[in-house]
Design a protein around this motif. Structure first.
Motif, mmCIF file in Angstrom:
data_model
loop_
_atom_site.group_PDB
_atom_site.id
_atom_site.type_symbol
_atom_site.label_atom_id
_atom_site.label_comp_id
_atom_site.label_asym_id
_atom_site.label_seq_id
_atom_site.Cartn_x
_atom_site.Cartn_y
_atom_site.Cartn_z
ATOM 1 N N GLU A 13 -74.287 34.628 -35.120
ATOM 2 C CA GLU A 13 -75.098 34.928 -36.109
ATOM 3 C C GLU A 13 -74.539 34.324 -37.583
ATOM 4 O OE1 GLU A 13 -78.422 35.840 -37.013
ATOM 5 O OE2 GLU A 13 -78.685 36.128 -34.695
ATOM 6 N N TRP A 14 -73.247 34.400 -37.675
ATOM 7 C CA TRP A 14 -72.479 33.535 -38.758
ATOM 8 C C TRP A 14 -72.616 32.123 -38.737
ATOM 9 C CZ3 TRP A 14 -71.303 37.068 -42.817
ATOM 10 C CH2 TRP A 14 -71.171 38.264 -42.559
ATOM 11 N N GLN A 15 -72.348 31.951 -37.472
ATOM 12 C CA GLN A 15 -71.996 30.519 -37.318
ATOM 13 C C GLN A 15 -73.447 29.891 -37.448
ATOM 14 O OE1 GLN A 15 -69.210 28.860 -36.562
ATOM 15 N NE2 GLN A 15 -70.384 27.022 -37.194
ATOM 16 N N ARG A 269 -89.744 47.551 -47.779
ATOM 17 C CA ARG A 269 -91.185 46.479 -47.358
ATOM 18 C C ARG A 269 -90.801 45.378 -48.334
ATOM 19 N NH1 ARG A 269 -95.599 49.907 -47.705
ATOM 20 N NH2 ARG A 269 -96.006 49.499 -50.141
ATOM 21 N N LEU A 270 -90.481 45.405 -49.790
ATOM 22 C CA LEU A 270 -90.279 44.269 -50.521
ATOM 23 C C LEU A 270 -89.126 43.065 -49.799
ATOM 24 C CD1 LEU A 270 -89.983 45.521 -54.142
ATOM 25 C CD2 LEU A 270 -91.776 43.957 -53.058
ATOM 26 N N ALA A 271 -88.092 43.978 -49.120
ATOM 27 C CA ALA A 271 -87.309 43.077 -48.520
ATOM 28 C C ALA A 271 -87.807 42.564 -47.054
ATOM 29 C CB ALA A 271 -86.055 43.956 -48.131
ATOM 30 N N HIS A 272 -88.815 43.339 -46.544
ATOM 31 C CA HIS A 272 -89.246 42.584 -45.483
ATOM 32 C C HIS A 272 -90.262 41.401 -45.772
ATOM 33 C CE1 HIS A 272 -92.322 42.064 -42.448
ATOM 34 N NE2 HIS A 272 -93.070 42.278 -43.014
ATOM 35 N N LYS A 273 -90.898 41.447 -46.773
ATOM 36 C CA LYS A 273 -91.589 40.352 -47.442
ATOM 37 C C LYS A 273 -90.884 39.252 -47.725
ATOM 38 C CE LYS A 273 -95.726 42.827 -48.989
ATOM 39 N NZ LYS A 273 -96.473 43.380 -50.122
ATOM 40 N N ASN A 274 -89.767 39.477 -48.332
ATOM 41 C CA ASN A 274 -88.900 38.396 -48.780
ATOM 42 C C ASN A 274 -88.242 37.601 -47.471
ATOM 43 O OD1 ASN A 274 -88.501 37.446 -51.451
ATOM 44 N ND2 ASN A 274 -86.470 38.352 -51.652
ATOM 45 N N ARG A 275 -87.821 38.596 -46.564
ATOM 46 C CA ARG A 275 -87.283 38.004 -45.421
ATOM 47 C C ARG A 275 -88.506 36.994 -44.551
ATOM 48 N NH1 ARG A 275 -84.973 43.372 -44.562
ATOM 49 N NH2 ARG A 275 -86.779 43.772 -43.346
ATOM 50 N N ASN A 285 -75.582 40.847 -41.161
ATOM 51 C CA ASN A 285 -74.298 41.218 -41.241
ATOM 52 C C ASN A 285 -73.633 41.849 -39.813
ATOM 53 O OD1 ASN A 285 -75.192 43.844 -40.794
ATOM 54 N ND2 ASN A 285 -75.292 44.607 -42.915
ATOM 55 N N GLU A 286 -72.506 42.611 -39.918
ATOM 56 C CA GLU A 286 -71.831 43.064 -38.525
ATOM 57 C C GLU A 286 -72.450 43.784 -37.999
ATOM 58 O OE1 GLU A 286 -69.907 45.113 -41.873
ATOM 59 O OE2 GLU A 286 -70.784 43.224 -41.559
ATOM 60 N N GLN A 287 -73.527 44.599 -38.587
ATOM 61 C CA GLN A 287 -74.419 45.750 -38.027
ATOM 62 C C GLN A 287 -75.807 45.138 -37.444
ATOM 63 O OE1 GLN A 287 -73.805 48.127 -41.757
ATOM 64 N NE2 GLN A 287 -73.970 49.667 -40.321
ATOM 65 N N GLY A 288 -75.960 43.631 -37.447
ATOM 66 C CA GLY A 288 -77.113 43.013 -37.097
ATOM 67 C C GLY A 288 -78.170 43.133 -38.020
ATOM 68 N N ILE A 289 -77.899 43.570 -39.251
ATOM 69 C CA ILE A 289 -78.923 43.760 -40.168
ATOM 70 C C ILE A 289 -79.082 42.340 -41.269
ATOM 71 C CG2 ILE A 289 -79.741 45.100 -42.287
ATOM 72 C CD1 ILE A 289 -78.003 47.412 -41.022
ATOM 73 N N PRO A 290 -80.082 41.762 -41.233
ATOM 74 C CA PRO A 290 -80.279 40.572 -42.141
ATOM 75 C C PRO A 290 -80.164 41.084 -43.544
ATOM 76 C CG PRO A 290 -82.017 40.533 -40.354
ATOM 77 C CD PRO A 290 -81.469 42.081 -40.412
ATOM 78 N N ASP A 291 -79.191 40.535 -44.303
ATOM 79 C CA ASP A 291 -79.129 40.771 -45.679
ATOM 80 C C ASP A 291 -79.009 39.556 -46.696
ATOM 81 O OD1 ASP A 291 -78.829 42.300 -48.162
ATOM 82 O OD2 ASP A 291 -76.756 43.459 -47.306
ATOM 83 N N VAL A 292 -79.053 39.678 -47.760
ATOM 84 C CA VAL A 292 -79.348 38.466 -48.679
ATOM 85 C C VAL A 292 -77.686 37.782 -48.820
ATOM 86 C CG1 VAL A 292 -80.793 39.328 -50.283
ATOM 87 C CG2 VAL A 292 -78.325 39.984 -50.821
ATOM 88 N N ALA A 293 -77.953 36.353 -48.825
ATOM 89 C CA ALA A 293 -76.485 35.698 -48.787
ATOM 90 C C ALA A 293 -75.707 35.981 -49.885
ATOM 91 C CB ALA A 293 -77.145 34.322 -48.663
ATOM 92 N N GLN A 294 -76.551 36.404 -50.923
ATOM 93 C CA GLN A 294 -75.698 36.486 -52.262
ATOM 94 C C GLN A 294 -74.864 37.816 -52.357
ATOM 95 O OE1 GLN A 294 -79.668 37.528 -54.296
ATOM 96 N NE2 GLN A 294 -78.553 38.365 -55.820
#
Length: 429
Positions: A13-15, A269-275, A285-294
Motif C-alpha cells: 500500500e505504501w509503495q 460520510r464526508l470522508a467517504h465522498k472525498n475518497r 495507514n498501518e491499520q489498513g484504513i485509507p487516510d488523508v495524505a496530509q
C-alpha cells in the motif's frame, strides 16, 4: 534507514502511494496553464467574517491581540471595530461563479501531477484593505510561473507560483496572495531520507522555563502609537517564541478555520465522498484504513515514509505567526503593506522557533507613505533558520497619524470588478 520506515516502504500500500513521478508531459501541461485565471469555487470553512470567527482564527494561531479579539477595545481604535489578522483572508472563501472552464484547460488539468507531494515553501502578500465582520471574501486565481529544479531533498521538483486575488462583496480587492508551492516525488524523498537522523526535541525543566520567559516578556504595541519618527535603521522588533510545536497546535489551527478545501480533513460520510472523488489523496495507514495524505502533519509514520523523521507543521502556520509578530510590534494604527516569506526548513513536532527582526530602512513611497522595511527570521533550537521574511509597514507620523492602504493597480481593480459582476449575473450569492 530506520526499521519503521523500512517496513512502511516495503508494504504494497505504501509503495503504491509513492509510485508516482514528475513527468515532462505534466511539466509541459503546467506551463500551458500559466496566465489562466479562474473563479475559485471552493467553499471554505469560513465564507463570511464575523467577530467570533475572527477571534477563533486569531486564537488558533495563538494570537490574543485585542484588535482582533475584543470588540469593545477595537471600537476605540481607528478601525471602529474588530478587523481580521490580514492573512486570515487567505482562509476565507465563498464560491465565485464564473464562465465554464474551456475544454482545453480541463484536458491540461486532468490528473496533472497525480500523486505528487505538494508543500508550501513561502508566499508573497500585497494588502489593500482590511477584512471586517460582515465581509464575504471571494477569489480568482491562476498560476503565474513554473520552474523545474533539482532538489537535494527530493530529486526533481517543480516550483510554481499561484496568484490568488481576494475580493470582497463590494468587488474591492482586499489582497493579492502569491503562493510558492514545491511539488516533489514522494518515493524520491523517502529514499533520500536526508533528515531522518534528526532526533525529536526534548526539554529539561530549565530549558522550558527559558521558553516561558520569552512568552512572559512578549508585548503587544496596541494603542501605544509607534511613530515613524521614533524608529531607526537597525532597531530590534523584539523577540517572540513559537512552540514547541505539538499536534495540538495543528488541531487548533484547523479548528480556527484553516480548511484547505478540497483537501480538508473530513469524517465519516464526508470522508467517504472525498475518497470517491480524490482517491489518490487517501493512503492506507498501518491499520489498513485509507487516510488523508496530509496527515504527515500529525502522523509520524507517514511523515517518515516520505522522507521526514517526524510530523511537521503547515508552512502557512508560520506565515500567520509572522503576521502576529509584525502586528504586535507595529501597533493598531499601522498597516502591513507587503510581506515576502520563505519557508526554509521543516518545523518538526517538538521544535521551538525563536522569532527576531530588525528595521532595514526608513523611506517615503511614491504615493507619500512613510514606511519601514523590516527583516524577520525564525530560528529553531538546532540553530537553523527556518523562516526568512521581509515586510513593508506604513507607520503613523506625528503630523499624519493614520497611514493609508495603497491604491489597487487599475488593471487588477477592473478585472476584479468584472469577475464579481459576472458572479452576480450568474446568480451568485
Amino acid at each position: 534507514m530506520a526499521e519503521a520506515q523500512k517496513d512502511i516502504l516495503e508494504s504494497d500500500e505504501w509503495q503504491k502511494a509513492v509510485d508516482y513521478e514528475i513527468t515532462d508531459h505534466d511539466i509541459e501541461r503546467q506551463r500551458k496553464l500559466l496566465g489562466f485565471d479562474q473563479a475559485a469555487k471552493t467553499r471554505e470553512y469560513i465564507q463570511t467574517a464575523t467577530e467570533d470567527n475572527i477571534r477563533n482564527f486569531a486564537h488558533g494561531c495563538g494570537d490574543d491581540n485585542p484588535l482582533y479579539c475584543d470588540p469593545d477595545y477595537a471600537r476605540k481604535t481607528r478601525w471602529g471595530g474588530l478587523i481580521a489578522p490580514a492573512m486570515m483572508c487567505a482562509q476565507i472563501n465563498r464560491p465565485m461563479l464564473g464562465d465554464p472552464v474551456p475544454d482545453e484547460i480541463k484536458a491540461l488539468r486532468k490528473s496533472l501531477f497525480r500523486g505528487i507531494h505538494v508543500f508550501v515553501s513561502g508566499s508573497q502578500w500585497d494588502f489593500y484593505r482590511p477584512v471586517r465582520p460582515g465581509d464575504t471574501i471571494y477569489s480568482f486565481n491562476g498560476d503565474e510561473t513554473c520552474e523545474v529544479k533539482a532538489s537535494e531533498f527530493a530529486g526533481k521538483s517543480v516550483i510554481t507560483v499561484r496568484r490568488d486575488v481576494k475580493v470582497n462583496q463590494r468587488g474591492e480587492v482586499v489582497a493579492v496572495y502569491r503562493i510558492l508551492r514545491v511539488l516533489t516525488e514522494r518515493k524520491t524523498a523517502a529514499k533520500k531520507g536526508k533528515n531522518l537522523s534528526i532526533q525529536p526535541a526534548s526539554y529539561t525543566d530549565e530549558e522550558f522555563a527559558k521558553i516561558e520567559e520569552i512568552y512572559a516578556a512578549e508585548q503587544v504595541q496596541g494603542a501605544t502609537k509607534r511613530y515613524f519618527e521614533d524608529v531607526e535603521k537597525g532597531d530590534s522588533l523584539g523577540v517572540q517564541a513559537k512552540g514547541p510545536l505539538t499536534v495540538t497546535d495543528v488541531i487548533c489551527f484547523h479548528a480556527g478555520g484553516y480548511g484547505f478545501v478540497p483537501y480538508a480533513p473530513t469524517a465519516n460520510r464526508l470522508a467517504h465522498k472525498n475518497r470517491k472523488r480524490i482517491a489518490p489523496f487517501y493512503v492506507k495507514n498501518e491499520q489498513g484504513i485509507p487516510d488523508v495524505a496530509q496527515r504527515l502533519h500529525w502522523d509520524p509514520k507517514w511523515a517518515q515514509a516520505i522522507g521526514n523523521p517526524m510530523a511537521y507543521d503547515y508552512g502557512v502556520m508560520r506565515e500567520n505567526f509572522l503576521y502576529q509578530y509584525l502586528s504586535d510590534w507595529m501597533g493598531d494604527d499601522a498597516i502591513v503593506l507587503h510581506v515576502h516569506d520563505e519557508i526554509r526548513k521543516f518545523n518538526y513536532m517538538g521544535d521551538v522557533q525563536t522569532v527576531t527582526g530588525e528595521v532595514l530602512a526608513k523611506r517615503k513611497t511614491d504615493d507619500g507613505q512613510n514606511v519601514v522595511d523590516v527583516a524577520v527570521k525564525f530560528t529553531n533550537q538546532r540553530g537553523e533558520e527556518s523562516v526568512r521574511a521581509t515586510a513593508t509597514i506604513a507607520l503613523p507620523t506625528k503630523d499624519n497619524p493614520l497611514p493609508l492602504y495603497p491604491e489597487v493597480p487599475r488593471a487588477l481593480a477592473q478585472k476584479a470588478a468584472a469577475m464579481m459582476a459576472r458572479h452576480w449575473e450568474l446568480g451568485g450569492k
